[in-house]
Design an enzyme around this catalytic site. Structure first.
Site, short mmCIF file in Angstrom:
data_model
loop_
_atom_site.label_atom_id
_atom_site.label_comp_id
_atom_site.label_asym_id
_atom_site.label_seq_id
_atom_site.Cartn_x
_atom_site.Cartn_y
_atom_site.Cartn_z
N ASN A 6 -4.60 3.01 -18.16
CA ASN A 6 -4.90 3.73 -19.41
C ASN A 6 -4.14 5.07 -19.38
OD1 ASN A 6 -6.18 5.70 -21.11
ND2 ASN A 6 -7.84 4.25 -21.43
N HIS A 9 -4.67 10.08 -21.01
CA HIS A 9 -4.67 11.48 -20.56
C HIS A 9 -3.28 12.06 -20.37
CE1 HIS A 9 -8.84 11.58 -20.86
NE2 HIS A 9 -9.05 10.66 -19.94
N HIS A 42 -6.26 4.28 -26.17
CA HIS A 42 -7.39 4.33 -27.11
C HIS A 42 -6.96 5.19 -28.29
CE1 HIS A 42 -12.01 5.26 -27.63
NE2 HIS A 42 -11.44 4.84 -28.74
N THR A 100 -15.74 7.64 -23.67
CA THR A 100 -16.65 6.58 -24.09
C THR A 100 -17.88 6.61 -23.18
OG1 THR A 100 -14.65 5.34 -24.58
CG2 THR A 100 -16.73 4.14 -24.71
N HIS A 190 -14.09 2.03 -16.38
CA HIS A 190 -14.70 3.33 -16.58
C HIS A 190 -15.14 3.93 -15.25
CE1 HIS A 190 -16.09 6.64 -18.91
NE2 HIS A 190 -15.59 6.05 -19.97
N1 PXP Z 1 -12.37 1.10 -20.27
C1 PXP Z 1 -12.80 1.65 -21.42
C2 PXP Z 1 -13.41 0.75 -22.45
C3 PXP Z 1 -12.70 3.03 -21.66
O1 PXP Z 1 -13.15 3.56 -22.81
C4 PXP Z 1 -12.08 3.84 -20.67
C5 PXP Z 1 -11.92 5.31 -20.92
O2 PXP Z 1 -11.01 5.52 -21.95
C6 PXP Z 1 -11.63 3.22 -19.50
C7 PXP Z 1 -11.80 1.86 -19.32
C8 PXP Z 1 -10.97 4.00 -18.41
O3 PXP Z 1 -11.88 4.89 -17.86
P1 PXP Z 1 -11.39 5.97 -16.81
O4 PXP Z 1 -10.49 6.90 -17.55
O5 PXP Z 1 -12.64 6.59 -16.33
O6 PXP Z 1 -10.65 5.23 -15.75
#
Ligand code: PXP
Length: 239
Positions: A6, A9, A42, A100, A190
């Site tokens: 992801n 950031h 996202h 989230t 997450h």
């Molecule tokens: N999965 C979902 C559905 C999320 O909303 C997020 C955060 O944007 C993540 C995974 C990734 O989470 P993290 O940034 O804590 O690794």
């Protein structure tokens, strides 16, 4: 286990100055070159990090798999259908949250979610629902035609004792088994990081993880020595 990165950031950092750098699209290419099996972003209603330009360019650039995390709103559904990611992950979204905070309430939103799943299926986009490891939510996800569930690992990641961690791991195991029994693909995400990811191997149904914050945080720290060395060389060039 597939790793999807992801890159939200990277965009958060860009937005801190409102300029062009660092560019999440360039970051996506780097992630793919170095072993990511997919790229996640996202597109939030408030565009606090990823924006429309990013999503469109990511669609052009990403060659592995693009997973668009999204709330089910008319505006974002339209963009999703225009961009055609391989996967759309539906998440709940609150304007005031930092990230989230929990899974979808699939049961109370089943009509809306089912309609959105059907719409995306008509465009051959797979749909994953981000859910807490709760039996009724997982059954509801299967009932309305989701292809995949992404199990919310936030409570597991935030566990403050060994006992709590193993309790949460058990919840995830039971949920993953149920998902697989219902013919759902099982993802997790997450709060996963360099210390807790290995536990996910104990759950064989988990095919894919989605990780953002830990990787981008680590990138800053492991990249900082080189970044300082490079600029120190320029600063001292004419001493
Ligand atoms: N999965 C979902 C559905 C999320 O909303 C997020 C955060 O944007 C993540 C995974 C990734 O989470 P993290 O940034 O804590 O690794």
């Amino acid at each position: 286990m597939r790793l999807c990165v992801n890159i939200d950031h990277i965009a958060t950092l860009r937005e801190a100055r409102g300029g062009l750098e660092p560019d999440p699209v360039v970051a996506a290419g780097i992630c793919e070159l170095h072993g990511a099996d997919g790229i996640v972003c996202h597109l939030r209603e408030d565009r606090r990090h990823i924006n429309d330009r990013d999503v469109r360019l990511l669609r052009e650039v990403v060659q592995s798999k693009l997973d668009l995390e999204m709330a089910v709103t008319d505006e974002i559904m339209e963009i999703c259908i225009e961009v055609l990611p391989e996967l759309a992950t539906f998440v709940p979204e609150k304007r005031e949250e930092l990230t989230t905070e929990g899974g979808l309430d699939v049961i109370s939103e089943s009509k809306k979610l089912e309609r959105a799943i059907d719409q995306l299926h008509a465009h051959e986009i797979e749909v994953s629902l981000f859910v807490d490891p709760i039996e009724e939510q997982i059954r509801a996800a299967a009932h309305i035609g989701a292809d995949i569930i992404e199990l919310h690992t936030g409570e597991f990641a935030n566990a403050v004792s060994q006992d709590e961690l193993f309790d949460q791991l058990d919840r995830l195991k039971i949920a993953a088994e149920l998902g697989a029994t219902l013919d759902l693909g099982v993802h997790a995400g997450h709060g996963l990081n360099y210390r807790n990811l290995h536990f996910m191997h104990e759950i064989e149904e988990i095919e894919e993880v989605s990780i953002g914050h830990a990787i981008i945080s680590r990138a800053v720290m492991v990249g900082l020595p080189k970044a300082v060395e490079e600029i120190a060389r320029i600063a001292k060039q004419f001493d």
